[in-house]
Motif scaffolding. Structure first.
Motif, PDB file in Angstrom:
ATOM      1  N   MET A   1       0.797  -1.228   0.000  1.00 50.39           N
ATOM      2  CA  MET A   1       0.000   0.000   0.000  1.00 50.39           C
ATOM      3  C   MET A   1       0.834   1.285   0.000  1.00 50.39           C
ATOM      4  SD  MET A   1      -3.138  -0.363  -0.473  1.00 50.39           S
ATOM      5  CE  MET A   1      -3.480   1.385  -0.319  1.00 50.39           C
TER       6      MET A   1
ATOM      7  N   ALA B   1      -6.245  -0.753  -2.460  1.00 50.51           N
ATOM      8  CA  ALA B   1      -6.796  -0.996  -1.122  1.00 50.51           C
ATOM      9  C   ALA B   1      -8.056  -1.855  -1.216  1.00 50.51           C
ATOM     10  CB  ALA B   1      -7.102   0.326  -0.428  1.00 50.51           C
TER      11      ALA B   1
ATOM     12  N   LEU C   1      -6.906  -5.503  -1.920  1.00 45.42           N
ATOM     13  CA  LEU C   1      -6.263  -6.153  -0.775  1.00 45.42           C
ATOM     14  C   LEU C   1      -7.282  -6.439   0.328  1.00 45.42           C
ATOM     15  CD1 LEU C   1      -2.962  -4.082  -0.659  1.00 45.42           C
ATOM     16  CD2 LEU C   1      -3.096  -6.553  -0.983  1.00 45.42           C
ATOM     17  N   SER C   2      -8.174  -5.482   0.585  1.00 49.08           N
ATOM     18  CA  SER C   2      -9.168  -5.665   1.639  1.00 49.08           C
ATOM     19  C   SER C   2     -10.161  -6.764   1.295  1.00 49.08           C
ATOM     20  CB  SER C   2      -9.911  -4.353   1.918  1.00 49.08           C
ATOM     21  OG  SER C   2      -9.094  -3.514   2.706  1.00 49.08           O
TER      22      SER C   2
ATOM     23  N   ALA D   1      -6.039  -2.633   4.509  1.00 56.04           N
ATOM     24  CA  ALA D   1      -5.384  -3.070   3.272  1.00 56.04           C
ATOM     25  C   ALA D   1      -3.882  -3.292   3.502  1.00 56.04           C
ATOM     26  CB  ALA D   1      -5.598  -2.038   2.176  1.00 56.04           C
TER      27      ALA D   1
END
Lengths: 120, 409
Positions: free
Chosen positions: B12, B111, B114-115, B238
């Protein structure tokens, strides 16, 4: 970069009254500008260092070449002109000050001459 | 000491062009220079001309930090020190902000991905309202503060904080900015080797810098990071996922969480308290006590109280209040934290201040720029008040909630 209008942008300035550190108005701003310039000089120096290192990785020893370089007449003249031009810009306020003094001198002198001639 | 500390990259973290990186390095160098070279000069300036001038004007010696400040603000050396320190802070954010702005759409997208890819929970209640003490000013001059959002699913504040705080701390808190959390974990391991918390809450976690070490040290534990900055917890979630750690994050106010009574065995915070308020801080203590199970531990790593230091040191540290948008910085240090803890239900005998030695030595040679020598220099240096991070250790307030038998008694 046509999409710059559409896309979001970060917030650039912090909320909260900025303190004034110097008694003289404007000096805080001037100081911040000087430090930004210092940052840019440092950034340029880093970039030149990167150029030397990147060239070296390709087998070109730029740093040694720079140290060994002998300036010919044309190069000497170009550099001196650039330095004088730079100094002229650096001292632009002194230039303006002196010019205004000269202008005042001329005006006052001119008026004085008229006065003197009228009395003679 | 030549500070060559470099932040560790992760999925990130915004990247920087060569010039952006050079500007960021300059901001870090300037901050380091102000602290190592300009800051120590304040002492002789004060001891000589400033205190003499004060005495001449008032007919008495300066007695407290307000007197000292009154004299110092008129001195040109102090003006240059304070102005340059403030400018360094502004350049630092500006140098990172440009990188974040350039990559914002991609950062938001990353983000999201990834989240979506982790089992850890991300809770953001609809219409969450952050408290006024974090929105009135942009704390430590970070443009937009912790809470502003400029787009749907915005993470800009998190990205700006992650990189910016590394530069602010000049890398002293390690390649992952996690020295405070890591130091508290080390402290627990050393002093309470049998303590195995099942659930851990990190209050005011921002982007989870100090939260993640708890998951690393206590991998079986359910770890939660909460913060009032929505874009920060989004980024935190994230970031943790990108670093391969399942840590839950939520937009929540530490004064009033939604966790049930006694849910956690360990409640921690790192540099949170001084960014709250006179009314909020006691409520944070009370909430920590409420969500702790009997026998659980509350640990706050923050600024040491003013009564532990001389007036000149207090003055130096209080500059953050005046010049860095930290409205509660000074007042917090005047609070009696032990009395506060006692008031919310902790036994007086179970509350104390202690020092958690900096874990920075652990990073030596394992991360870019963290040489053994430099790490040792940070941990063992002669420390001038006003520098970032104490010499050697973090001041921690530790309180243990009474166990069941004592609570029943």
């Amino acid at each position: 970069m046509t999409d710059t209008i559409e896309r979001p942008h970060v917030i650039r300035d912090a909320k909260g009254k900025r303190p004034q550190f110097y008694d003289t108005d404007g000096l805080d701003t001037a100081m911040s500008m000087i430090m930004v310039l210092a940052s840019e000089i440092s950034t340029l120096r880093d970039r030149l260092d990167s150029a030397e290192r990147a060239a070296k990785a390709q087998g070109i020893d730029l740093a040694a070449g720079i140290e060994a370089l002998v300036l010919d007449q044309e190069a000497l003249e170009e550099r001196e002109a650039r330095r004088q031009d730079f100094l002229g810009r650096l001292f632009y306020l002194a230039r303006k000050d002196a010019q205004e003094a000269r202008d005042a001198e001329t005006e006052a002198g001119f008026a004085k001459v008229i006065e003197e001639i009228a009395e003679q | 000491m030549l500070n060559t500390f470099q932040q560790a990259s992760h999925k990130m973290l915004p990247t920087a062009t060569a010039d952006e990186a050079a500007r960021q390095e300059f901001a870090k160098s300037l901050k380091g220079f102000v602290q190592s070279t300009l800051l120590p000069g304040l002492t002789p300036v004060y001891n000589t001309r400033v205190s003499q001038a004060f005495e001449k004007e008032h007919g008495r010696k300066p007695q407290n930090r307000r007197d000292i400040r009154n004299g110092m603000v008129k001195d040109a050396y102090f003006q240059h020190y304070a102005a340059t320190n403030r400018i360094a802070q502004e350049l630092l954010w500006e140098s990172v902000n440009v990188s974040v702005d350039r990559q914002l759409p991609e950062l938001i997208e990353r983000a999201r991905e990834l989240s979506a890819d982790t089992k850890a929970e991300l809770r953001i209640p609809e219409g969450f309202v952050p408290p006024r003490y974090v929105t009135a000013f942009d704390i430590h001059c970070m443009p937009g503060g912790y809470c502003s959002e400029v787009a749907k699913d915005d993470v800009a504040a998190g990205a700006l904080y992650d990189r910016g705080v590394f530069l602010y701390a000049m890398g002293y808190t390690g390649p992952d900015n996690d020295d405070m959390g890591r130091s508290v974990c080390n402290y627990l391991r050393r002093h309470m080797p049998d303590f195995k918390p099942r659930r851990i809450l990190d209050m005011g976690c921002t982007v989870g810098h100090s939260t993640l070490p708890y998951k690393e040290y206590f991998p079986e534990a359910e770890v939660w990071g909460i913060d009032v900055g929505v874009p920060c917890v989004r980024y935190a979630h994230a970031r943790a996922a990108g670093m391969g750690l399942e840590v839950n994050f939520a937009a929540m106010n530490a004064e009033e969480t939604t966790f049930e009574d006694g849910y956690f065995d360990l409640v921690v915070s790192h540099i949170l308290l001084h960014e709250t308020s006179g009314k909020a801080m006691p409520r944070v203590f009370a909430e920590a006590h409420r969500v702790l199970a009997p026998g659980g531990m509350m640990i706050h790593a923050d600024l040491p109280p003013f009564d532990l230091m001389d007036p000149f040191t207090q003055f130096i540290l209080d500059n953050e209040t005046w010049y860095n948008n930290e409205p509660f910085w000074g007042a917090m240090r005047d609070m009696d934290q032990i009395a506060l803890a006692e008031k919310v239900g902790f036994d007086r005998a179970a509350v104390k201040f202690d020092t958690a030695p900096m874990a920075v030595m652990e990073f030596a040679a394992a991360a870019d720029g963290y040489s053994q020598q430099a790490a040792e220099d940070v941990a063992e240096r002669e420390f001038t008040a006003g520098e970032f991070a104490p010499g050697g250790g973090w001041e921690v307030l530790i309180a243990r909630k009474a166990d069941v038998a004592a609570l029943a008694a």
